[in-house]
Design a protein around this motif. Structure first.
Motif, PDB file in Angstrom:
ATOM      1  N   PRO A  37     -21.058  -4.139  -5.665  1.00 41.07           N
ATOM      2  CA  PRO A  37     -20.530  -4.682  -4.397  1.00 41.07           C
ATOM      3  C   PRO A  37     -21.567  -4.719  -3.276  1.00 41.07           C
ATOM      4  O   PRO A  37     -21.439  -5.517  -2.351  1.00 41.07           O
ATOM      5  N   ARG A  84      -1.501   0.655 -10.068  1.00 40.86           N
ATOM      6  CA  ARG A  84      -2.542  -0.309 -10.474  1.00 40.86           C
ATOM      7  C   ARG A  84      -2.696  -0.347 -11.989  1.00 40.86           C
ATOM      8  O   ARG A  84      -3.468  -1.144 -12.510  1.00 40.86           O
ATOM      9  N   THR A 116     -20.596  -1.618   3.852  1.00 42.12           N
ATOM     10  CA  THR A 116     -20.642  -3.070   4.052  1.00 42.12           C
ATOM     11  C   THR A 116     -20.944  -3.394   5.516  1.00 42.12           C
ATOM     12  O   THR A 116     -21.819  -4.227   5.821  1.00 42.12           O
ATOM     13  N   LYS A 157     -11.348   9.126  -6.422  1.00 41.53           N
ATOM     14  CA  LYS A 157     -11.600   8.458  -5.131  1.00 41.53           C
ATOM     15  C   LYS A 157     -12.298   9.421  -4.168  1.00 41.53           C
ATOM     16  O   LYS A 157     -13.179   9.019  -3.396  1.00 41.53           O
ATOM     17  N   HIS A 212      -5.991   2.459  -2.719  1.00 39.03           N
ATOM     18  CA  HIS A 212      -7.129   1.781  -3.357  1.00 39.03           C
ATOM     19  C   HIS A 212      -8.019   1.046  -2.365  1.00 39.03           C
ATOM     20  O   HIS A 212      -8.860   0.247  -2.767  1.00 39.03           O
ATOM     21  N   CYS A 222     -10.959  -0.172  -0.172  1.00 41.80           N
ATOM     22  CA  CYS A 222     -12.374  -0.125  -0.541  1.00 41.80           C
ATOM     23  C   CYS A 222     -13.108   1.040   0.132  1.00 41.80           C
ATOM     24  O   CYS A 222     -13.167   1.115   1.358  1.00 41.80           O
ATOM     25  N   PRO A 223     -13.720   1.937  -0.664  1.00 40.41           N
ATOM     26  CA  PRO A 223     -14.459   3.055  -0.066  1.00 40.41           C
ATOM     27  C   PRO A 223     -15.790   2.607   0.533  1.00 40.41           C
ATOM     28  O   PRO A 223     -16.444   3.367   1.244  1.00 40.41           O
ATOM     29  N   TYR A 233       0.807  -1.225   0.000  1.00 42.10           N
ATOM     30  CA  TYR A 233       0.000   0.000   0.000  1.00 42.10           C
ATOM     31  C   TYR A 233       0.837   1.271   0.000  1.00 42.10           C
ATOM     32  O   TYR A 233       0.331   2.348   0.292  1.00 42.10           O
ATOM     33  N   HIS A 287      -6.472   9.313  -9.772  1.00 45.53           N
ATOM     34  CA  HIS A 287      -7.100   8.392  -8.822  1.00 45.53           C
ATOM     35  C   HIS A 287      -7.604   9.147  -7.592  1.00 45.53           C
ATOM     36  O   HIS A 287      -8.738   8.958  -7.163  1.00 45.53           O
ATOM     37  N   GLN A 335     -11.098  -5.899   2.770  1.00 46.59           N
ATOM     38  CA  GLN A 335     -11.488  -4.989   1.698  1.00 46.59           C
ATOM     39  C   GLN A 335     -10.315  -4.058   1.361  1.00 46.59           C
ATOM     40  O   GLN A 335     -10.495  -2.894   1.030  1.00 46.59           O
TER      41      GLN A 335
HETATM   42  C1  HEM Z   1     -18.830  -7.568  -0.112  1.00 48.66           C
HETATM   43  C2  HEM Z   1     -18.203  -6.569   0.419  1.00 48.66           C
HETATM   44  C3  HEM Z   1     -16.970  -5.983  -0.233  1.00 48.66           C
HETATM   45  C4  HEM Z   1     -15.746  -6.548  -0.417  1.00 48.66           C
HETATM   46  C5  HEM Z   1     -15.292  -7.952  -0.008  1.00 48.66           C
HETATM   47  C6  HEM Z   1     -14.914  -5.565  -1.060  1.00 48.66           C
HETATM   48  C7  HEM Z   1     -13.574  -5.746  -1.354  1.00 48.66           C
HETATM   49  C8  HEM Z   1     -12.799  -4.787  -1.972  1.00 48.66           C
HETATM   50  C9  HEM Z   1     -11.391  -4.924  -2.244  1.00 48.66           C
HETATM   51  C10 HEM Z   1     -10.529  -6.118  -1.838  1.00 48.66           C
HETATM   52  C11 HEM Z   1     -10.985  -3.828  -2.911  1.00 48.66           C
HETATM   53  C12 HEM Z   1      -9.604  -3.561  -3.477  1.00 48.66           C
HETATM   54  C13 HEM Z   1      -8.630  -3.059  -2.455  1.00 48.66           C
HETATM   55  C14 HEM Z   1      -7.272  -2.857  -3.092  1.00 48.66           C
HETATM   56  O1  HEM Z   1      -7.161  -2.888  -4.313  1.00 48.66           O
HETATM   57  O2  HEM Z   1      -6.323  -2.666  -2.383  1.00 48.66           O
HETATM   58  C15 HEM Z   1     -12.146  -2.978  -3.092  1.00 48.66           C
HETATM   59  C16 HEM Z   1     -12.136  -1.783  -3.774  1.00 48.66           C
HETATM   60  C17 HEM Z   1     -13.269  -1.072  -4.066  1.00 48.66           C
HETATM   61  N1  HEM Z   1     -14.516  -1.271  -3.542  1.00 48.66           N
HETATM   62 FE1  HEM Z   1     -15.060  -2.765  -2.308  1.00 48.66          FE
HETATM   63  N2  HEM Z   1     -15.662  -4.440  -1.283  1.00 48.66           N
HETATM   64  C18 HEM Z   1     -16.911  -4.643  -0.790  1.00 48.66           C
HETATM   65  C19 HEM Z   1     -17.945  -3.736  -0.747  1.00 48.66           C
HETATM   66  C20 HEM Z   1     -17.947  -2.529  -1.403  1.00 48.66           C
HETATM   67  C21 HEM Z   1     -19.033  -1.596  -1.405  1.00 48.66           C
HETATM   68  C22 HEM Z   1     -20.315  -1.781  -0.599  1.00 48.66           C
HETATM   69  C23 HEM Z   1     -18.685  -0.575  -2.239  1.00 48.66           C
HETATM   70  C24 HEM Z   1     -19.435   0.681  -2.592  1.00 48.66           C
HETATM   71  C25 HEM Z   1     -20.552   1.059  -2.018  1.00 48.66           C
HETATM   72  C26 HEM Z   1     -17.372  -0.870  -2.770  1.00 48.66           C
HETATM   73  C27 HEM Z   1     -16.694  -0.115  -3.708  1.00 48.66           C
HETATM   74  C28 HEM Z   1     -15.368  -0.305  -4.053  1.00 48.66           C
HETATM   75  C29 HEM Z   1     -14.628   0.541  -4.981  1.00 48.66           C
HETATM   76  C30 HEM Z   1     -15.193   1.701  -5.777  1.00 48.66           C
HETATM   77  C31 HEM Z   1     -13.312   0.054  -4.982  1.00 48.66           C
HETATM   78  C32 HEM Z   1     -12.130   0.621  -5.778  1.00 48.66           C
HETATM   79  C33 HEM Z   1     -11.336   1.601  -4.896  1.00 48.66           C
HETATM   80  C34 HEM Z   1     -10.085   2.137  -5.534  1.00 48.66           C
HETATM   81  O3  HEM Z   1      -9.607   1.553  -6.509  1.00 48.66           O
HETATM   82  O4  HEM Z   1      -9.580   3.147  -5.041  1.00 48.66           O
HETATM   83  N3  HEM Z   1     -16.957  -2.065  -2.238  1.00 48.66           N
HETATM   84  N4  HEM Z   1     -13.226  -3.575  -2.498  1.00 48.66           N
END
Ligand code: HEM
Length: 431
Positions: free
Chosen positions: A256, A68, A382, A98, A374, A376-377, A61, A94, A365
């Motif tokens: 998600p 990415r 969640t 973000k 990156h 997860c926002p 990180y 980004h 996340q």
């Molecule tokens: C089931 C629940 C969820 C899991 C397991 C999950 C998991 C993840 C993971 C592992 C990443 C990538 C982290 C990284 O690259 O270092 C991520 C990124 C992201 N998640 Fe989630 N997430 C979840 C729920 C959500 C929800 C509820 C939202 C929006 C309301 C969301 C929106 C995003 C977005 C937009 C990214 C990209 C962030 C970036 O690239 O800066 N996720 N998530």
């Protein structure tokens, strides 16, 4: 095994088949075998460095070291992510995109989820009681419901209402199924993958139309929602996002949320296997619901690993990380690392009671900082939806759990309990 410096290098032509067969345990299995937090292998013909442990998470990180750009394989772009979304951006571009995502996660918007979540659980609980029947198993067992399938629909309704996406009753089933296929498709080959690709095409078309309607002010009452923020977001040059990219980003919100159905299904399994937790959840004293949710996110498999490319050459743990090399961080392994977690393979929500909020040792996340990296926002979203859903299931729905296969395969990405959690004699009302 070859060793360069002290870094194990798998002496196989390619480990793609092993990854497909071992799934979530692929990185851990090799780290254990080589007694190392790092090893080098080849996946789909490409040299890849795999890393695990808290130090590896801190390294991964560090934005100075990784980018990415070009990290997500085509198959993930065609199913899970879409093209040109926030996941593939870097640097100021980004940060700017973000910040838009983070601006949606206000305390007001998170609080709204509590009301919306409870509303849709209540509606569904009454429907289940009324119908006492579900299509998947209806032919044999008309009074059963399959929780995972039902929760995907509940999550789809929550996602659309919360994000400001109109959803008619008649389209809920197919939209929920498509959003579910985007998640299920990325780890599959053959039919599963193709279904994921087709689901993405249909979903993008649906959401492009919504973005266009918002921009032509044909959808009232979207202010303060994700749909509004995304439709009117301007890039660093002051231009609106293309309709296609705006659709990809809005899907990055609703897809998600539908995926939370997986965690809720695992939550139901945990309540069944640890009946005392169901009572504690219903009471929710001393933040029990939050601790339970955190333990679900830690204990059960969802994201196996995340990938990035080396920005510029550097050395870590005697290994030369050469510019552009693909690096995989072992998310599942770090959440089960015995150096970070006592008895990592026991389910114990109380471990989060005095947890130190370490952003690198608990990464279901992603880790690090929301705004800079990156991570997860949607983590707060969640947690809030899981808390309200699991409390509702524990306290306000009576059901019995017939004999079924609740095991899940660690070689399948993403995985689920085989039976998807079947419930019988469902009755709404206070337990
Ligand atoms: C089931 C629940 C969820 C899991 C397991 C999950 C998991 C993840 C993971 C592992 C990443 C990538 C982290 C990284 O690259 O270092 C991520 C990124 C992201 N998640 Fe989630 N997430 C979840 C729920 C959500 C929800 C509820 C939202 C929006 C309301 C969301 C929106 C995003 C977005 C937009 C990214 C990209 C962030 C970036 O690239 O800066 N996720 N998530």
């Amino acid at each position: 095994m070859n060793v360069i410096g002290r870094v194990p290098w798998e002496k196989t032509l390619d480990s793609s088949l092993a990854l497909w067969m071992e799934g979530y345990e692929f990185i851990q299995n090799r780290c254990r075998k080589y007694q190392s937090d790092i090893f080098i292998t080849r996946l789909l013909g490409e040299k890849v460095i795999c890393i695990t442990g808290e130090e590896a998470s801190k390294l991964f990180y560090d934005n100075q070291k990784f980018t990415r750009k070009g990290a997500a394989p085509k198959r993930i772009q065609k199913t899970l992510f879409g093209k040109n979304g926030v996941q593939a951006l870097d640097g100021n571009g980004h940060k700017h995109r973000k910040a838009m995502f983070m601006s949606i996660m206000t305390p007001y918007n998170i609080k709204r989820l509590e009301v919306i979540t409870n509303k849709y659980w209540e509606i569904s609980a009454k429907e289940w009681e009324g119908k006492n029947a579900i299509k998947r198993m209806a032919f044999f067992n008309p009074n059963q419901i399959v929780l995972f399938d039902e929760v995907q629909k509940i999550m789809c309704k929550i996602a659309c209402e919360w994000a400001g996406v109109p959803l008619s009753k008649s389209e809920t089933g197919r939209r929920a199924a498509d959003l579910g296929k985007l998640v299920d498709g990325f780890g599959g080959i053959g039919l599963r993958y193709y279904e994921g690709c087709h689901a993405r095409m249909r979903t993008e078309k649906w959401i492009r139309d919504i973005i266009t309607k918002i921009r032509h002010e044909k959808i009232p009452e979207t202010k303060n929602t994700a749909a509004y923020a995304i439709a009117w977001h301007r890039n660093l040059k002051g231009k609106l996002l293309s309709t296609q990219v705006a659709a990809v980003e809005l899907i990055n919100i609703i897809r998600p949320i539908v995926a939370i159905a997986t965690y809720i299904t695992f939550g139901a399994v945990a309540m069944y296997e640890h009946p005392e937790s169901r009572i504690k959840l219903a009471r929710d004293e001393n933040n029990y619901a939050l601790n339970f949710v955190q333990e679900i996110r830690r204990y059960y498999p969802f994201t196996p690993f995340v990938g990035a490319r080396v920005r510029n050459d550097f050395v870590w743990n005697c290994c030369l990380f050469k510019k552009n090399t693909l690096v995989l961080l072992d998310v599942y392994g770090i959440d089960h690392d015995s150096r970070i977690w006592k008895k990592p393979y026991s389910f114990h929500p109380e471990r989060f009671h005095n947890w130190n909020s370490n952003p690198y040792g608990f990464i279901p996340q992603g880790g690090g900082d929301y705004y800079e990296g990156h991570r997860c926002p949607g983590e707060m979203v969640t947690i809030e939806i899981m808390k309200e859903s699991l409390k509702y299931l524990a306290a306000k729905i009576n059901y019995t759990v017939p004999r079924q296969n609740l095991t899940y395969r660690l070689c399948r990405i993403p995985t689920l309990p085989r039976s998807r959690f079947i419930m019988k004699k469902v009755k709404a009302g206070i337990r």
